[in-house]
Scaffold this active site. Structure first.
Site, short mmCIF file in Angstrom:
data_model
loop_
_atom_site.label_atom_id
_atom_site.label_comp_id
_atom_site.label_asym_id
_atom_site.label_seq_id
_atom_site.Cartn_x
_atom_site.Cartn_y
_atom_site.Cartn_z
NE ARG A 1 -3.65 -2.18 2.69
CZ ARG A 1 -3.38 -3.37 3.20
NH1 ARG A 1 -2.15 -3.64 3.66
NH2 ARG A 1 -4.30 -4.31 3.25
CG HIS B 1 -5.25 0.95 -4.29
ND1 HIS B 1 -4.78 0.53 -3.05
CD2 HIS B 1 -6.30 0.15 -4.58
CE1 HIS B 1 -5.53 -0.47 -2.62
NE2 HIS B 1 -6.45 -0.72 -3.52
CE1 TYR C 1 -6.24 -7.28 -7.96
CE2 TYR C 1 -6.36 -8.67 -6.01
CZ TYR C 1 -6.21 -7.43 -6.59
OH TYR C 1 -6.04 -6.32 -5.80
CG HIS D 1 -6.08 -8.53 1.31
ND1 HIS D 1 -6.49 -7.36 1.89
CD2 HIS D 1 -5.84 -8.25 0.00
CE1 HIS D 1 -6.50 -6.40 0.98
NE2 HIS D 1 -6.10 -6.90 -0.17
CE LYS E 1 -6.20 -0.27 4.86
NZ LYS E 1 -7.52 -0.43 4.19
NE ARG F 1 -3.17 -3.29 -1.85
CZ ARG F 1 -2.68 -4.07 -0.89
NH1 ARG F 1 -1.36 -4.17 -0.76
NH2 ARG F 1 -3.46 -4.76 -0.08
#
Length: 356
Positions: free
Chosen positions: A210, A306, A341, A332, A234, A309
């Site tokens: 990120r 982004h 994706y 994630h 995060k 990414r």
């Protein structure tokens, strides 16, 4: 927005807020929420509290005087009236005839309020060890999500990705072709940051981290021998992220000129620096966003960090067909986020249709 200006704006908004929002802010700093997120939330709280006063729901003279009981006693109908106000209020954009704000903005406002209510009703501990109140009206308010299938979203995003050999073509364009059309003055600025800019783009395209994770990298966080970077994800979790080997020469070139070019001393620990009047500072997210937009627009299409990414994630899925691997690379916890994706890489489906 540069960090100094961002912090200045945050202090400006904090000076307007009631005590319980200041407590919320302090609590979320320890999570940690990013300053950008907290700034956006404070903006939304100001908008909401102004509405409470203007609509007569609160009789406070100013935002700071709004009583916590006002939030506790808000009804579902009150919150629905606020959402209706957002949808129908005159636009502040003088160039637009559109009434109200977008659904995305409304969702962001409701998300900010949900976070505040969750803190007040579940997370905080008062003198008696209990939350300030228990009634969470935000649990009765649903957000309207944009109706779009994964396939439709994937097709839209695909146009903004540098897939296949376009990843290296983009880097090559920045390195060898971008400067051709520049004036002598513009070239001087470009040459000063060329190695750094290429290193940042290569890192984003090779790791899929990120923007905030790239900005917060320190020198100690990068291992070029193993092509690994240590990032803060995060929620504050530390994670080791692999990089594709194509990024190595760009990162090596930048590191070879970093100290001299940006006048970095031992105390300047940030990996990516900017320099103004002889003083080095950590580059901020806004500068990287503008830099990526500038180069990408000249190359093909204007994109955000982004989207770089997304580019890495799509290329990795295309090569491995493993959603688990992609989710681990992106940080994630679930593979659900990576479903997108599988729709971007849909050549097999198209080939099957062609054979009908």
């Amino acid at each position: 927005m540069k960090r100094e200006l961002l912090l200045e704006k945050i202090e400006e908004y904090k000076s307007l807020m009631p005590w319980f929002v200041l407590e919320y802010y302090q609590s979320k700093l320890s999570v940690p929420y990013s300053f950008t997120t907290l700034y956006e939330y404070l903006k939304e709280y100001k908008r909401f509290f102004n509405w409470l006063i203007d609509s007569g729901i609160s009789d406070a003279d100013d935002i700071a005087s709004i009583h916590i009981k006002t939030l506790e006693n808000l009804t579902k109908k009150d919150m629905e009236s606020f959402v209706l106000y957002l949808r129908e209020r005159p636009s502040l954009n003088t160039y637009s005839k559109k009434q109200g704000v977008s659904q995305t903005t409304i969702n962001r406002t409701l998300s900010a309020l949900s976070s505040l209510y969750k803190y007040l009703t579940e997370e905080v501990e008062g003198p008696d060890g209990e939350p300030y109140f228990y009634r969470n009206v935000m649990k009765k308010i649903s957000t309207k999500k944009k109706k779009e299938t994964l396939a439709a979203r994937a097709e839209n995003i695909k146009q903004k990705l540098f897939l296949g050999d376009e990843t290296m073509k983009f880097l090559d364009y920045v390195e060898n072709e971008y400067e051709v059309k520049l004036s002598n003055r513009a070239k001087s600025s470009f040459y000063k940051n060329k190695e750094r800019d290429l290193a940042i783009i290569a890192l984003l395209l090779s790791s899929g981290v990120r923007l905030s994770e790239a900005v917060n990298l320190d020198l100690k966080d990068i291992n070029l021998k193993r092509m690994v970077i240590d990032v803060t994800r995060k929620g504050g979790q530390r994670d080791s992220v692999n990089m594709a080997s194509f990024a190595r020469p760009y990162l090596e070139n930048y590191l070879s000129i970093r100290n001299k070019r940006y006048k970095a001393e031992k105390q300047d620990v940030a990996l990516f620096l900017t320099e103004y009047r002889g003083v080095p500072n950590r580059i901020d997210a806004s500068s990287i966003e503008k830099m990526v937009a500038k180069y990408s627009q000249d190359f093909k299409i204007r994109v955000t960090p982004h989207k770089l990414r997304h580019t890495l994630a799509t290329r990795l899925y295309d090569a491995t067909k493993s959603q688990v691997l992609v989710s681990h690379q992106l940080g994630h916890a679930s593979t659900q986020v990576t479903d997108l994706y599988t729709h971007i890489v849909n050549d097999e489906q198209k080939n099957a249709l062609d054979n009908l």
